[in-house]
Write a protein that holds these residues in place. Structure first.
Motif, PDB file in Angstrom:
ATOM      1  N   ASN A   1      46.884  15.797  64.842  1.00 17.76           N
ATOM      2  CA  ASN A   1      48.015  16.665  65.180  1.00 17.76           C
ATOM      3  C   ASN A   1      47.723  17.571  66.363  1.00 17.76           C
ATOM      4  N   ALA A   2      46.434  17.877  66.583  1.00 11.15           N
ATOM      5  CA  ALA A   2      46.072  18.719  67.724  1.00 11.15           C
ATOM      6  C   ALA A   2      46.218  17.986  69.049  1.00 11.15           C
ATOM      7  N   LEU A   3      46.241  16.647  69.010  1.00 13.03           N
ATOM      8  CA  LEU A   3      46.340  15.864  70.242  1.00 13.03           C
ATOM      9  C   LEU A   3      47.770  15.652  70.704  1.00 13.03           C
ATOM     10  N   THR A   4      48.749  16.002  69.891  1.00 14.11           N
ATOM     11  CA  THR A   4      50.136  15.707  70.217  1.00 14.11           C
ATOM     12  C   THR A   4      50.964  16.985  70.291  1.00 14.11           C
ATOM     13  N   GLU A   5      52.121  16.879  70.951  1.00 15.05           N
ATOM     14  CA  GLU A   5      52.979  18.055  71.108  1.00 15.05           C
ATOM     15  C   GLU A   5      53.542  18.522  69.774  1.00 15.05           C
TER      16      GLU A   5
ATOM     17  N   ASP B   1      51.524  13.752  58.333  1.00 18.85           N
ATOM     18  CA  ASP B   1      51.440  14.442  57.047  1.00 18.85           C
ATOM     19  C   ASP B   1      50.233  13.900  56.278  1.00 18.85           C
ATOM     20  N   GLU B   2      49.318  14.783  55.902  1.00 18.14           N
ATOM     21  CA  GLU B   2      48.080  14.333  55.270  1.00 18.14           C
ATOM     22  C   GLU B   2      48.333  13.610  53.963  1.00 18.14           C
ATOM     23  N   ALA B   3      49.204  14.149  53.116  1.00 20.00           N
ATOM     24  CA  ALA B   3      49.441  13.533  51.816  1.00 20.00           C
ATOM     25  C   ALA B   3      50.003  12.124  51.959  1.00 20.00           C
TER      26      ALA B   3
END
Length: 551
Positions: A407-411, A416-418
């Protein structure tokens, strides 16, 4: 006005070298022009993995692969999907190329010193019915020496022509026009660019220092495609693939710009199938780029979980290595221009190869020791370099940290982890089930039925979340521009045709500029390993035909 040469060849890539070599063998005088410096001779073939499509080769037979001309032709036609009136010549070129691949192609290259890695790869596996897209058997033969190893014999033949006084090399000559005398195209004009000492592939100066004009009895266009010109790629983007992506990375340098195609068209050449193109969906940004937006393609085995930008598995049969354009078409319906591989170190160590001569120093350097070291390594060194430095890679010990990194690589934080855990866990359960309904798990088991995949390309089925197989890895995949499948329409003698179907007198074309033959020998899709071979076959054909045509 006297001629400067018998034939002028425009473009010093593999097709241009093959054409020139044939002209030299026939004793013809040739001027070989290219806008780039001499150190870039060989063009895009130099950067390639060196894959070649052979049919019923000794390498296949040693691997217990049963192939045939009939099976290869079935695969080609099912993949090409020819359905247009202008596919008349592309279809004939396809038939001729399969004849070549099943016949003299390997022997012709072998006599020139070319050799191949003994394990045959299985690219573009399809996943539909027997008459649809894909290779029914492994046919991807890796040249020993990769792209440079394939370029070498043709460059040698051309330089022998220089030594004999038959070939004049005109690097830094950018063609801007073709013109006629008495109805025949016989004049090539353009700009002389200032000398450049930049390394192969890097952007060279466009400062003009002069002009040139050469005349010859025939002209062969081997100037390549449009993959480095993203504006032209978007302008020709097919409706069937949806809206063109906002962001793409480049598998070729910016000078692969398609300008010569426009010049030929303005002279009367018929440019067909311009909406057919071949771009990869497994592109990663090169952490050590040579050209602008330089991307590398992952050549994946079948085990990675392939997810869209929101973390949903791609539909069957869009598994890694199965259907490139089918996957691209699906991606463009998602509203995002990137996807993800989720895997672990056990998978990446065995299943990731990187396309390109520079990414395979063992094969490129013809090092048996290097190949053995690669086989023994947990992760091959070029792949490890991307894990450590690549902007698209996330490597973590647990899934929670992996999702945060993704998620840090995208805008937008779309994963969702689950939900991702649910999908991976469901897939992992199927690896323990010999009666699985998961078609990707079936595909992995099917791949391992082939000895070559079992030895070096496909990991044994296991749980992605198995701690012993970790760490976990996510790779953001970008759309990577590469090949132009349409081009200048040519007959089986490589003569360029006009819109009315008549030969454009004096003009021939080969390689990517001719859609690798006929203006689109691949149709809508490629079987892989067919681009370099297409350059060789069409270049050889053009050179031989032009040699016969000139006095």
């Amino acid at each position: 006005m006297a001629y400067d040469a018998d034939v002028i060849v425009i473009g010093a890539g593999l097709a241009g070298l093959a054409a020139t070599a044939e002209l030299v063998d026939a004793g013809r005088k040739v001027i070989l022009l290219d806008q780039e410096p001499e150190q870039s001779i060989g063009g895009q073939a130099h950067w390639s993995f060196g894959g070649l499509f052979f049919v019923d080769s000794p390498e296949q037979r040693r691997m217990r692969i049963k192939d045939s001309h009939a099976l290869a032709l079935q695969d080609w036609m099912g993949t090409a999907g020819f359905d247009r009136p202008e596919d008349h010549w592309p279809r004939k070129w396809a038939e001729a190329y399969v004849d070549f691949a099943a016949g003299e192609k390997r022997g012709w290259l072998h006599k020139q010193g070319v050799r191949w890695f003994p394990v045959v790869g299985w690219a573009e596996r399809g996943g539909y019915d027997a008459g649809g897209h894909g290779n029914s058997v492994p046919r991807f033969h890796i040249t020993w020496g990769t792209g440079p190893g394939l370029v070498a014999p043709f460059e040698r033949r051309v330089r022998e022509g220089v030594a004999r006084g038959l070939v004049q090399l005109g690097f830094r000559h950018r063609v801007t026009g073709l013109s006629r005398s008495a109805g025949t195209v016989d004049t090539v004009s353009g700009e002389i660019l200032e000398p450049s000492g930049v390394e192969r592939g890097r952007a060279s100066s466009r400062a003009v220092t002069g002009a040139f004009e050469f005349r010859a009895q025939a002209v062969i266009v081997t100037s390549g495609g449009i993959g480095g010109n993203h504006e032209l790629v978007r302008a020709n983007w097919p409706e069937r693939l949806g809206t063109p992506p906002e962001r793409m990375i480049s598998g070729v340098p910016a000078h692969v710009d398609g300008e010569m195609l426009g010049i030929a068209e303005a002279t009367g050449a018929h440019l067909i199938n311009r909406d057919r193109m071949w771009h990869y969906t497994e592109g990663i940004q090169n952490w050590n780029p040579i050209w602008e937006k330089h991307g590398i393609r992952i050549l994946p085995g079948p085990s990675s979980l392939w997810l869209d930008a929101r973390g949903n598995r791609l539909p069957v049969p869009l598994f890694p290595g199965f259907d490139t354009l089918g996957t691209l078409e699906h991606i463009m319906t998602t509203g995002y221009d990137y996807t993800w591989f989720v895997l672990n170190q056990k998978i990446i160590g065995k299943e990731f190869a990187l396309s390109g001569s520079e990414q395979n120093p063992d094969l490129t350097g013809k090092s048996v020791k290097g190949v053995l070291q690669r086989a023994r390594a947990d992760v091959p060194a070029p792949v490890r370099a991307f894990m450590d430095n690549g902007a698209d890679f996330v490597v973590e010990k647990d899934l929670s940290a992996l999702v945060r990194g993704m998620n840090a690589l995208t805008e937008e934080p779309l994963i969702d982890e689950a939900e991702l855990r649910r999908q991976i866990t469901a897939r992992d359960r199927e690896t323990l089930n010999p009666f699985t309904k998961d078609l990707q798990v079936m595909a992995v088991r099917g791949a391992r039925a082939y000895l070559g995949d079992k030895l070096i390309r496909t990991a044994a089925p296991h749980r992605i979340l198995d701690p012993k197989a970790g760490p976990l890895i996510a790779v953001r995949l970008n759309i990577l521009t590469r090949k132009t499948l349409g081009g200048l329409e040519t007959d089986l003698s490589s003569r360029v045709l006009t819109e009315g179907g008549d030969p454009l007198s004096g003009v021939y074309a080969a390689g990517e500029a001719a859609g690798f033959g006929g203006g689109g020998v691949h149709g809508y899709r490629s079987l892989e390993g067919t681009f370099l071979g297409g350059c060789l076959f069409s270049g050889r054909t053009a050179g031989r035909a032009a040699a016969k045509a000139v006095n």
